[in-house]
Design a protein around this motif. Structure first.
Motif, short mmCIF file in Angstrom:
data_model
loop_
_atom_site.label_atom_id
_atom_site.label_comp_id
_atom_site.label_asym_id
_atom_site.label_seq_id
_atom_site.Cartn_x
_atom_site.Cartn_y
_atom_site.Cartn_z
N ALA A 36 0.81 -1.20 0.00
CA ALA A 36 0.00 0.00 0.00
C ALA A 36 0.85 1.26 0.00
O ALA A 36 0.43 2.29 -0.48
CB ALA A 36 -0.92 0.01 1.21
N MET A 75 0.90 13.83 -0.36
CA MET A 75 -0.55 13.87 -0.58
C MET A 75 -1.26 14.23 0.73
O MET A 75 -2.17 15.07 0.75
CB MET A 75 -0.97 12.49 -1.08
CG MET A 75 -2.42 12.30 -1.37
SD MET A 75 -2.62 10.65 -2.14
CE MET A 75 -4.36 10.39 -1.82
N ALA A 76 -0.84 13.61 1.80
CA ALA A 76 -1.45 13.92 3.10
C ALA A 76 -1.15 15.37 3.49
O ALA A 76 -2.01 16.07 4.03
CB ALA A 76 -0.93 12.95 4.16
N HIS A 131 5.71 8.57 -7.88
CA HIS A 131 4.61 7.63 -8.08
C HIS A 131 3.57 8.41 -8.87
O HIS A 131 2.81 9.19 -8.32
CB HIS A 131 4.06 7.20 -6.73
CG HIS A 131 3.23 5.97 -6.80
ND1 HIS A 131 2.26 5.78 -7.75
CD2 HIS A 131 3.23 4.85 -6.04
CE1 HIS A 131 1.71 4.60 -7.56
NE2 HIS A 131 2.27 4.01 -6.54
N GLY A 179 4.39 2.13 -0.91
CA GLY A 179 5.42 2.69 -1.80
C GLY A 179 5.14 2.47 -3.27
O GLY A 179 4.04 2.16 -3.69
N ARG A 213 3.19 9.78 -1.14
CA ARG A 213 1.99 9.57 -0.34
C ARG A 213 1.93 10.54 0.82
O ARG A 213 0.88 11.12 1.12
CB ARG A 213 1.97 8.13 0.17
CG ARG A 213 0.62 7.67 0.72
CD ARG A 213 0.72 6.24 1.22
NE ARG A 213 1.77 6.10 2.21
CZ ARG A 213 1.66 6.53 3.45
NH1 ARG A 213 0.56 7.10 3.88
NH2 ARG A 213 2.68 6.38 4.29
N ILE A 260 0.07 9.46 -8.06
CA ILE A 260 -0.09 10.58 -7.12
C ILE A 260 0.46 11.87 -7.70
O ILE A 260 -0.22 12.89 -7.75
CB ILE A 260 0.64 10.27 -5.80
CG1 ILE A 260 -0.01 9.08 -5.10
CG2 ILE A 260 0.66 11.49 -4.90
CD1 ILE A 260 0.68 8.67 -3.82
#
Lengths: 363, 363
Positions: free
Chosen positions: A78, A262-263, A287, A80, A259, A290
């Motif tokens: 979930a 993103m947060a 990635h 990387g 990720r 994203i």
DNA sequence: CGGTGTCATGACATCGATGTCATAACAGGA
DNA sequence: TCCTGTTATGACATCGATGTCATGACACCG
């Protein structure tokens, strides 16, 4: 399945002649060649790899092991970049060299590696690529004594050739891009402490600061990667709180991966801080799911998985063709800095630019 | 590599006796068994798959082809759920059945499939799994006449067994959950028109509305998936504009995949519309990298890739053991609805709940 | 005590390719 | 014309397992 004998009979020649047609390794009269080709076609003949490899003592097979996650089996999937990219990079190179890849996934259970290697040995693989899901040291030696091996995304203490990402250099280049935009107060939300990537990237981060004559402020660095588990958002929230509760808040934030970025986008927006106008944000991994979907699109350092896979395959092929192992067992692969909209020059202080902390702790 | 002859000589017995120890298929005296085991150990003997499969005419090999993307090679990698999950699901099942997977990636070039199949045939694979990167019809028949095949995430017109996601049922269940929360005006940002998933999910969407006695409003449905290309955000922006420029704006938005939901979150926030307080948002795929990182976490329908891979492997194994092909060539696999924070009951109209369109077109 | 069955083992052929060697036909050079 | 070399082909052994059949040694039964 038709055999070479069937083809021979059908064409009225000896098996050996069929073999010669197959391999073009001795002169065959044009007439015979045609007859044999026709017979092969009619019977749908495909030579047997098993028989060939038995005689030639060559398998043209290379094993690849992925997914050797230490414990939890889902976390890393979930979190990387999918290590599938490494596999694809390796496969492209191997295919050009006429090697077939035998791919096995441990499904997260490291203890299954010996079984997988045994299966590889039964197939007489000529070499093994061992792919880790993130940059890490390997504690144990892999089984398979005399089989040439190349590690990818990991390394051991026995001098096994290893291809790893240039985490130090990647973060250095990325940070340098940030500094080049004029940022002087740069915060860093790192991956989990203890990880190889965390350590190396921090080195690169500091090197860039140092070269630019900027001070390193430990208060602007915090580890916030909990692999997507529930407490993570609060942790990032608090970290940002600390960063901005200051006379000299950061104007840019580096994140340990895309990720996290993103947060960070989401939390900043929730607090009325706009990206990139008030704060620039950069990630790591590229990635694309994203980095290209976020708005503004994310400036990030590429984690060059595909290139690493390709490089590792090349190193293994070199080993197989009798070349010496590379001089330095550890080969680093550098990724590019992907410049996108989330990184801009910091705005001069102005009323508009006052960072609003009113939303604090409202998570 | 040591052979069975080496072991036999080392243990002072005949090769056949070593074979008996290996396969436990005939009584061997305990003393002999130990001597042979010791010899195997000393020599690091591993039996040759090639020799075995030649004699037994069984390869215990299953081929798997992935990545047969029609044209663009990167688009799909970036857009959807990685089909690696399908592969892992299949591999887990195959491993339990003592089959080894030969995995090949077309790297996006469909025209390489015949070569890959030929390689599989040389290895005498017993069956082939053909994995598509998204739910789609297959135009051409696969090569490899007599080899049992199972399609995954795709289907053909020749009755080849196929395992596909239950897109209709998935969207139906998801929409039903949305309706169960009390939503009556539900917008739907679909994937690209013409895609199998788009068509089927729209059916499920409408069935759920119909069952609940809710009207279907075509103005609330728009295709907005451009696979992450630049114009996409504007397209979504405009679609949302249309949705909300109405006396009866939607209180919930269904998105064709989680990536679209991510863009929707961002656009809504940019316009001051809060999720889920003012609008509920749901996705599709359960790409956990997104669904668990978004805030609030995303309610979404699981695209059950891993289960599909496992199911397809099971179907193939059944075929291999002589069972008949499944009665219906197309087997659908249903995913769960993953309920998370992005879906709540709609708020009664109130001053707080007036949707602010001031940010319109400011993208 | 001879007959029959089980145990324990080995000799040999075989799977489908290919390497080695032999052979026949024919060409060109001395 | 004989010798040598090239072309074109086939017979045979071999790679590493295992299936088939044979054999010798016991043990048990009547």
């Amino acid at each position: 399945m038709a055999t070479i004998y069937d083809v021979a009979k059908h064409a009225g020649v000896s098996p050996k002649t069929v073999s010669r047609v197959l391999n073009k390794d001795a002169p065959v009269s044009e007439k015979t060649r045609k007859a044999v080709a026709a017979a092969m076609d009619a019977l749908g003949y495909v030579p047997s790899h098993a028989a060939r490899s038995m005689k030639s003592n060559k398998s043209d097979l290379v094993g690849l092991i992925t997914g050797a996650i230490s414990n939890a089996d889902e976390i890393s999937t979930a979190a990387g970049l999918p290590d599938l990219l490494i596999v694809q990079g390796a496969q492209a190179v191997m295919e050009k060299a006429n090697k077939t890849l035998l791919i096995s996934d441990t499904g997260g259970r490291l203890d299954r590696v010996p079984d997988l290697v045994r299966t590889f040995q039964e197939h007489r693989v000529e070499g093994i690529l061992y792919v880790a899901d993130f940059h890490k040291p390997l504690q144990l030696a892999l089984p398979g004594r005399d089989i040439p091996k190349v590690l990818v995304n990991c390394f051991d203490q026995f001098g096994t050739p290893a291809v790893v990402p240039d985490d130090e250099g990647g973060q250095y280049a990325l940070t340098k891009s940030v500094i080049a935009q004029g940022h002087e107060r740069i915060a860093y939300l790192t991956l989990a402490p203890g990880q190889e990537a965390t350590r190396l990237r921090l080195l690169g981060f500091r090197r860039a600061l140092e070269e630019a004559g900027l001070p390193f402020d430990p208060k602007l660095v915090q580890a916030t990667d909990l692999f997507g588990t529930p407490g993570e958002r609060q942790l990032i929230w608090d970290a940002l709180d600390n960063f901005f509760d200051s006379d000299t808040p950061p104007t840019a934030i580096c994140c340990g991966n895309d990720r996290l970025a993103m947060a960070v986008y989401s939390i900043l927006r929730g607090r009325g801080i706009s990206v990139p106008e008030q704060v620039s944000v950069v990630g790591y991994d590229d990635h694309r799911l994203i980095s290209e979907t976020l708005y503004p699109a994310l400036t990030t350092a590429e984690l060059p998985y595909s290139a690493m896979g390709a490089r590792a395959a090349q190193v293994l092929l070199d080993l197989l063709s009798g070349n010496d192992a590379p001089a330095t067992p550890r080969i680093t692969v550098r990724g590019q800095v992907k410049t996108r909209g989330s990184l801009v020059a910091p705005r001069a202080a102005s009323p508009d630019n006052v960072i609003n902390l009113s939303g604090r702790n409202e998570i």
